[in-house]
Design a protein around this motif. Structure first.
Motif, PDB file in Angstrom:
ATOM      1  N   VAL A  49       0.883  -1.162   0.000  1.00 16.34           N
ATOM      2  CA  VAL A  49       0.000   0.000   0.000  1.00 16.34           C
ATOM      3  C   VAL A  49       0.925   1.217   0.000  1.00 16.34           C
ATOM      4  O   VAL A  49       1.920   1.245   0.714  1.00 16.34           O
ATOM      5  CB  VAL A  49      -0.950   0.013   1.220  1.00 16.34           C
ATOM      6  N   LEU A  50       0.608   2.174  -0.866  1.00  9.31           N
ATOM      7  CA  LEU A  50       1.426   3.392  -0.938  1.00  9.31           C
ATOM      8  C   LEU A  50       0.704   4.507  -0.190  1.00  9.31           C
ATOM      9  O   LEU A  50      -0.404   4.886  -0.556  1.00  9.31           O
ATOM     10  CB  LEU A  50       1.606   3.815  -2.408  1.00  9.31           C
ATOM     11  N   THR A  51       1.330   4.989   0.862  1.00 13.29           N
ATOM     12  CA  THR A  51       0.731   6.089   1.607  1.00 13.29           C
ATOM     13  C   THR A  51       1.326   7.391   1.079  1.00 13.29           C
ATOM     14  O   THR A  51       2.543   7.526   0.957  1.00 13.29           O
ATOM     15  CB  THR A  51       1.001   5.919   3.113  1.00 13.29           C
ATOM     16  N   VAL A  52       0.449   8.319   0.719  1.00 18.76           N
ATOM     17  CA  VAL A  52       0.903   9.542   0.064  1.00 18.76           C
ATOM     18  C   VAL A  52       0.593  10.749   0.938  1.00 18.76           C
ATOM     19  O   VAL A  52      -0.542  10.949   1.361  1.00 18.76           O
ATOM     20  CB  VAL A  52       0.177   9.755  -1.284  1.00 18.76           C
ATOM     21  N   GLU A  53       1.615  11.549   1.197  1.00 19.02           N
ATOM     22  CA  GLU A  53       1.400  12.851   1.849  1.00 19.02           C
ATOM     23  C   GLU A  53       1.748  13.926   0.856  1.00 19.02           C
ATOM     24  O   GLU A  53       2.474  13.690  -0.107  1.00 19.02           O
ATOM     25  CB  GLU A  53       2.270  12.958   3.099  1.00 19.02           C
ATOM     26  N   ARG A  66       5.346   6.453   0.436  1.00 16.23           N
ATOM     27  CA  ARG A  66       6.024   5.409   1.207  1.00 16.23           C
ATOM     28  C   ARG A  66       5.295   4.090   0.994  1.00 16.23           C
ATOM     29  O   ARG A  66       4.081   4.027   1.047  1.00 16.23           O
ATOM     30  CB  ARG A  66       5.973   5.791   2.687  1.00 16.23           C
ATOM     31  N   GLN A  67       6.052   3.020   0.726  1.00 19.26           N
ATOM     32  CA  GLN A  67       5.400   1.713   0.533  1.00 19.26           C
ATOM     33  C   GLN A  67       5.576   0.820   1.746  1.00 19.26           C
ATOM     34  O   GLN A  67       6.611   0.806   2.394  1.00 19.26           O
ATOM     35  CB  GLN A  67       5.945   1.006  -0.721  1.00 19.26           C
ATOM     36  N   CYS A  68       4.525   0.076   2.092  1.00 21.24           N
ATOM     37  CA  CYS A  68       4.684  -1.024   3.039  1.00 21.24           C
ATOM     38  C   CYS A  68       3.682  -2.113   2.696  1.00 21.24           C
ATOM     39  O   CYS A  68       2.751  -1.885   1.922  1.00 21.24           O
ATOM     40  CB  CYS A  68       4.553  -0.559   4.481  1.00 21.24           C
ATOM     41  N   ARG A  69       3.883  -3.302   3.247  1.00 21.38           N
ATOM     42  CA  ARG A  69       3.013  -4.428   2.878  1.00 21.38           C
ATOM     43  C   ARG A  69       1.589  -4.173   3.362  1.00 21.38           C
ATOM     44  O   ARG A  69       1.377  -3.778   4.503  1.00 21.38           O
ATOM     45  CB  ARG A  69       3.546  -5.726   3.487  1.00 21.38           C
ATOM     46  N   GLU A 117      10.822   4.688   0.168  1.00 19.11           N
ATOM     47  CA  GLU A 117      10.181   6.017   0.138  1.00 19.11           C
ATOM     48  C   GLU A 117      10.724   6.844  -0.993  1.00 19.11           C
ATOM     49  O   GLU A 117      11.874   6.670  -1.388  1.00 19.11           O
ATOM     50  CB  GLU A 117      10.552   6.793   1.421  1.00 19.11           C
ATOM     51  N   MET A 118       9.933   7.745  -1.498  1.00 19.95           N
ATOM     52  CA  MET A 118      10.479   8.723  -2.437  1.00 19.95           C
ATOM     53  C   MET A 118       9.650   9.998  -2.392  1.00 19.95           C
ATOM     54  O   MET A 118       8.525  10.018  -1.904  1.00 19.95           O
ATOM     55  CB  MET A 118      10.530   8.167  -3.863  1.00 19.95           C
ATOM     56  N   THR A 119      10.254  11.080  -2.897  1.00 18.05           N
ATOM     57  CA  THR A 119       9.533  12.343  -2.972  1.00 18.05           C
ATOM     58  C   THR A 119       9.455  12.764  -4.422  1.00 18.05           C
ATOM     59  O   THR A 119      10.453  12.745  -5.139  1.00 18.05           O
ATOM     60  CB  THR A 119      10.269  13.437  -2.151  1.00 18.05           C
ATOM     61  N   LEU A 120       8.263  13.109  -4.855  1.00 18.81           N
ATOM     62  CA  LEU A 120       8.044  13.538  -6.237  1.00 18.81           C
ATOM     63  C   LEU A 120       7.721  15.014  -6.228  1.00 18.81           C
ATOM     64  O   LEU A 120       6.882  15.454  -5.444  1.00 18.81           O
ATOM     65  CB  LEU A 120       6.828  12.820  -6.815  1.00 18.81           C
ATOM     66  N   VAL A 121       8.364  15.772  -7.101  1.00 18.22           N
ATOM     67  CA  VAL A 121       8.050  17.199  -7.182  1.00 18.22           C
ATOM     68  C   VAL A 121       6.997  17.385  -8.281  1.00 18.22           C
ATOM     69  O   VAL A 121       7.159  16.912  -9.396  1.00 18.22           O
ATOM     70  CB  VAL A 121       9.305  18.024  -7.499  1.00 18.22           C
ATOM     71  N   LEU A 122       5.927  18.053  -7.931  1.00 13.05           N
ATOM     72  CA  LEU A 122       4.841  18.269  -8.884  1.00 13.05           C
ATOM     73  C   LEU A 122       4.906  19.706  -9.417  1.00 13.05           C
ATOM     74  O   LEU A 122       5.586  20.552  -8.851  1.00 13.05           O
ATOM     75  CB  LEU A 122       3.494  18.040  -8.204  1.00 13.05           C
ATOM     76  N   PRO A 123       4.194  19.984 -10.508  1.00 16.13           N
ATOM     77  CA  PRO A 123       4.149  21.358 -11.011  1.00 16.13           C
ATOM     78  C   PRO A 123       3.652  22.307  -9.914  1.00 16.13           C
ATOM     79  O   PRO A 123       2.895  21.891  -9.037  1.00 16.13           O
ATOM     80  CB  PRO A 123       3.135  21.280 -12.156  1.00 16.13           C
ATOM     81  N   ASN A 183      -3.137   4.872  -0.515  1.00 12.58           N
ATOM     82  CA  ASN A 183      -3.765   5.464   0.666  1.00 12.58           C
ATOM     83  C   ASN A 183      -3.599   6.984   0.601  1.00 12.58           C
ATOM     84  O   ASN A 183      -2.560   7.519   0.977  1.00 12.58           O
ATOM     85  CB  ASN A 183      -3.087   4.878   1.915  1.00 12.58           C
ATOM     86  N   TYR A 184      -4.631   7.668   0.090  1.00  8.84           N
ATOM     87  CA  TYR A 184      -4.589   9.136  -0.011  1.00  8.84           C
ATOM     88  C   TYR A 184      -5.000   9.754   1.324  1.00  8.84           C
ATOM     89  O   TYR A 184      -5.620   9.095   2.165  1.00  8.84           O
ATOM     90  CB  TYR A 184      -5.584   9.614  -1.079  1.00  8.84           C
ATOM     91  N   THR A 185      -4.697  11.050   1.479  1.00  4.92           N
ATOM     92  CA  THR A 185      -5.219  11.761   2.647  1.00  4.92           C
ATOM     93  C   THR A 185      -6.739  11.892   2.472  1.00  4.92           C
ATOM     94  O   THR A 185      -7.243  11.860   1.345  1.00  4.92           O
ATOM     95  CB  THR A 185      -4.613  13.174   2.741  1.00  4.92           C
TER      96      THR A 185
END
Ligand SMILES: [Zn+2]
Length: 878
Positions: free
Chosen positions: A458-462, A471-474, A516-522, A541-543
């Motif tokens: 599951v990818l949790t996104v902030e 961030r990924q975890c099982r 984990e990784m950080t993506l820069v958006l426009p 998993n979105y906020t």
């Protein structure tokens, strides 16, 4: 060789078969068969002992003729020792024969044509005059060929076969190849050998021959005489699909004929025997006037899936059952590919996102899941992995890889793999190798963990600033994974969708390879989603704020079908596991009142059904509040679509109508319930066939029994069952009976479903209805407990104290009996019941059921208040 492989229960390697000459004489009056077998052997070591597989057959005599002896007298066995545990027989001969010679082993034996749906067995049906007739058929996968003839029953041991069936002249005898007296199956596997004997009719068609050097393949659908005309639909699918696969895989279908046979008693859905595919009747026969349209799609898919196996599984065979997914995952994915080609308007890949894709994810979210490549050692373990992991997680992983490499490149790689390994064995590594060569990507490097480890992330996104922190975890449905459970770092293609432009969605191909990784958006982004088109095998998993924004995007029509489904499915799974809130899921679903896409409604229905199922013993006003929400959600669409089916409707509209009427009826919508009763009575009392369209009969049976129906309605459905013209009508009636409400009728439904009048293969349909009905769920489990030995007697072989009858069906019964409970007490009850029983042969499904109950219990505990408040705030309860 890994350590696990050492535990495999394999036959000794002192001798190896090369060819079987088999003569079988079935007796359809006394239900026995006689077998006469000559096996050509290569002798690898000096020996006087031969061990091979045999189960439930009686060896009358065995003789060994050795080429070195230069006489064809040979010598008779001095001892025949059976081992029930390993399902083998050991033949001891008076003299040793020498290594590096050849020999022939001659065996005379007898067997019983029983009704276990395994090995060589009998199936019964009523002919057109209502007389009971019998036919005989085979089901050898996974390890049941040994019930029909003594053999080296392991997938890596290939041999050729000549099969002769001796039958009365009026009977049809079928085997893998054309002329029964000369059935030579080149390089066959035992589990792909098949024969069928019965009074059969057929419909016939031919491929164009474009893909087979000008020769066309004869395709036939066989059925008990009189029913063959319902084979037309499957026949057309088969002919078209064979051509399509020959083209896509670059290898023509290798046999001159392709027979498909409807077998009235059949354990699975179908079996891909080379050149002689056997089917459960509802998966191959379709009566356009009498069948529910939903069976049409099932047939199209099943036929495509089985034909895909003629390449995946038959032409190229797995080394050992650990690679079962190479057969089943591929045939599943390719089956969808073919249906999409034949019926583009069905949007079958979008349907995959709500069906197969979710089934794979759901089973894989359990701690009791298993890796796609799973070590299995003996037959009791092998049959337990014919599950959603091998089929659907397998197909999910393939679909993800195909989307990443591009379908064209992917299929070229597959072609390379098939060409290289045709008429031979192959493993997962061989597939990765071919795909690596074709694509220039190191496929095995990023795919290995997907097939060797259980679970998915599951990818949790902030969203700090204009970045995404991912961030990924099982993902586990019964709660957050502990650090020890969470040590896999998956390769995850993110599919970042930055929202619609004038013409398309801009999708960035980014791969997550770290924890984990950080993506820069426009700078000024408003919309984004991950896993565009839902080809990646993970949850997001979105906020809560982002989920609600995505809900707005649904309202504005900014999300495609698969994305609407996938986001809802993730929200549902995350609410149920504690990552999200159920109120968040309900808020999201609220945005769908204007939804008109059938496939999206399947997902809405399954999420709401899931919630209602787990909330089944919550206070009634809460349950009623949830029903009110469902009622209001579908009301617009029910009014718009009405009850009348038109020939001008497209397939998805037809299916949508049935689904929303079901949802409204389940939710006790007064107009829907009234209309259901009205139609039911015209249909049953006044015998107006046209009063109740076949597409809606199952739905109406359910509604009528759920709301207001009693003895009279129950009896009418029973009558419909006994007079049913087609096998699918019987299935519809049986499932319907499961919605009885009074204790008395529930008991009648339970008794009837295990009576002589219901085929063993069909008990599960009745149990499926009884499980879905919250009034009968406990009664079903009590019935299974109280009648455990009776249920075993039906499905098992009590005499031999092992589960000789259909374990696949028994696994369903255990799951239907238990997995929808939602309390700790129920876990204790189930564990206690099985504590003094030998569960070795169904350990996996049992553990999965218990874990599901645990997840359900935790979900209710966590979110009961949350749901109640949401219902209040939104006016569904006071
Ligand atoms: Zn299959």
């Amino acid at each position: 060789m890994s350590k696990e492989e050492d535990k495999r229960v394999l036959l000794p390697t002192n001798v190896r078969p090369t060819h079987y000459t088999l003569t079988i004489t079935p007796d359809l009056v006394n239900f026995t068969f006689k077998g006469s077998e000559v096996v050509n052997l290569n002798i690898n070591e000096n020996t006087n002992v031969i061990t091979l597989h045999a189960n439930d057959i009686e060896i009358k005599s065995a003789k060994l003729v050795n080429s070195a002896l230069k006489t064809n007298q040979g010598f008779r066995t001095v001892n025949i020792a059976k081992n029930a545990e390993t399902q083998t027989v050991t033949l001891t001969f008076p003299q040793e024969i020498s290594a590096k010679t050849t020999a022939t082993l001659h065996i005379e034996y007898t067997g019983i044509l029983d009704d276990k749906m395994l090995g060589f067995y009998r199936s019964s049906y009523k002919d057109q005059d209502g007389k009971t007739r019998y036919m005989a058929s085979t089901q050898f996968e996974a390890t049941e060929a040994r019930r029909a003839f003594p053999s080296w029953d392991e997938p890596a041991i290939k041999s050729t076969f000549d099969i002769t069936l001796i039958v009365p002249a009026e009977m049809t005898a079928l085997s893998n190849m054309n002329v029964v007296s000369e059935t030579r199956l080149g390089d066959g596997k035992k589990e792909l050998v098949a024969f069928v004997v019965g009074d059969l009719g057929y419909v016939e068609s031919f491929t164009t021959g474009k893909h087979n050097g000008g020769k066309s393949v004869t395709v036939r659908v066989y059925a008990p005489k009189g029913e063959e005309r319902h084979g037309d639909f499957a026949l057309k699918i088969a002919t078209d699909t064979l051509e399509y696969f020959a083209e896509v895989f670059g290898i023509p279908y290798p046999l001159p004929k392709c027979d498909m046979v409807a077998i009235p008693d059949f354990e699975a859905g179908a079996m891909e025997n080379w050149g002689l595919i056997t089917y459960r009747t509802t998966a191959v026969l379709y009566d356009p006037k009498a069948s529910d349209a939903k069976f049409k799609q099932r047939i199209a898919y099943t036929v495509s899936h089985e034909l895909a196996h003629q390449w995946f599984g038959n032409l190229v065979t797995m080394e050992w059952w650990t690679d079962l997914w190479l057969n089943e995952g591929f045939a599943t994915w390719v089956g969808y590919l073919a249906v999409d080609k034949l019926f583009p308007d069905w949007e079958i890949w979008n349907q995959y996102v709500t069906e197969g894709f979710q089934r794979g994810l759901q089973l894989d979210a359990l701690r009791s899941s298993h890796p796609i490549e799973v070590p299995v050692n003996d037959s009791s373990e092998i049959h337990q992995i014919f599950d959603a992991i091998s089929y659907y997680k397998g197909a999910n992983v393939i679909r993800m890889l195909s989307a990443f490499l591009g379908e064209k490149v992917f299929l070229s790689g597959v072609k390379r793999y098939l060409m290289r390994h045709k008429f031979s064995n192959a493993s997962t590594d061989d597939l990765w190798k071919a795909l690596t060569e074709e694509s220039g990507n190191d496929v095995s490097k990023f795919m290995t963990l997907w097939t060797k480890m259980a679970g998915h992330p599951v990818l949790t996104v902030e969203e700090p600033g204009n970045t995404l922190k991912i961030r990924q975890c099982r993902f586990l449905s019964s709660g957050v994974a502990s650090p020890e459970e969470d040590n896999t770092v998956w390769w995850v293609p993110l599919g970042v969708d930055l929202g619609p432009t004038e013409t398309h969605h801009e999708i960035r191909s980014v791969v997550l390879t770290q924890k984990e990784m950080t993506l820069v958006l426009p700078e000024k982004y408003d919309f984004y989603q991950l896993n565009a088109r839902k080809t990646g095998v993970f949850r997001v998993n979105y906020t809560p704020e982002r989920l609600s924004k995505l809900g707005q995007a649904v309202k504005k029509g900014l999300l495609g079908t698969s994305d609407r489904i996938g986001i809802m499915a993730d929200a549902g799974a995350l609410a149920a596991s504690g990552y999200g809130k159920t109120s968040g899921l309900l808020n999201f679903i609220k945005n769908f009142e204007d939804e008109e896409q059938y496939i999206v409604w399947i997902e809405i229905n399954s999420r709401l059904s899931n919630l209602l199922n787990v909330w089944f013993e919550q206070p009634d006003h809460i349950y009623q509040g949830l029903l009110k929400f469902q009622r209001q959600l579908v009301s617009k669409l029910v009014a718009k679509l009405g009850w009348e089916y038109s020939d001008n409707d497209d397939y998805l509209t037809t299916m949508l109508r049935s689904l929303v009427i079901k949802m409204a009826g389940r939710a006790n919508d007064p107009d829907t319930v009234k209309e259901a009763h009205r139609k039911f009575h015209s249909f049953t009392k006044r015998n107006e066939e046209s009063a109740l369209h076949p597409n809606i009969r199952g739905v109406v049976f359910e509604i009528v029994l759920s709301y207001g129906g009693g003895n009279e309605e129950f009896d009418s459905i029973l009558k419909y069952y006994s007079e049913a013209r087609t096998a699918d009508q019987k299935v519809v009636a049986l499932t319907g009976l499961g919605f009885a409400q009074s204790d008395e009728l529930i008991q009648r439904a339970l008794k009837f479903s295990t009576s002589e009048e219901v085929r063993n293969q069909d008990i599960i349909y009745a149990f499926n209805g009884l499980q879905s009905n919250r009034k009968s769920r406990r009664a079903l489990w009590n019935f299974v407990k109280e009648n455990f030995y009776m249920v075993r007697l039906i499905l098992f072989d009590l005499l031999h104290e092992r589960y000789a009858k259909s374990l696949a069906l028994f696994e369903h019964i255990i799951k239907f009996g238990t997995e929808l409970f939602a309390s700790e007490d129920d876990i204790k009850d189930v564990e206690k019941f099985f504590s003094n029983k030998n569960c070795k042969e169904f350990e996996r499904p049992l553990q999965q059921s218990i874990e599901n109950i645990r997840a359900n219990a935790a979900w209710v505990e966590r979110d009961a208040k949350d749901v109640e408040e949401w219902l209040k705030i939104n006016g569904y309860i006071q």
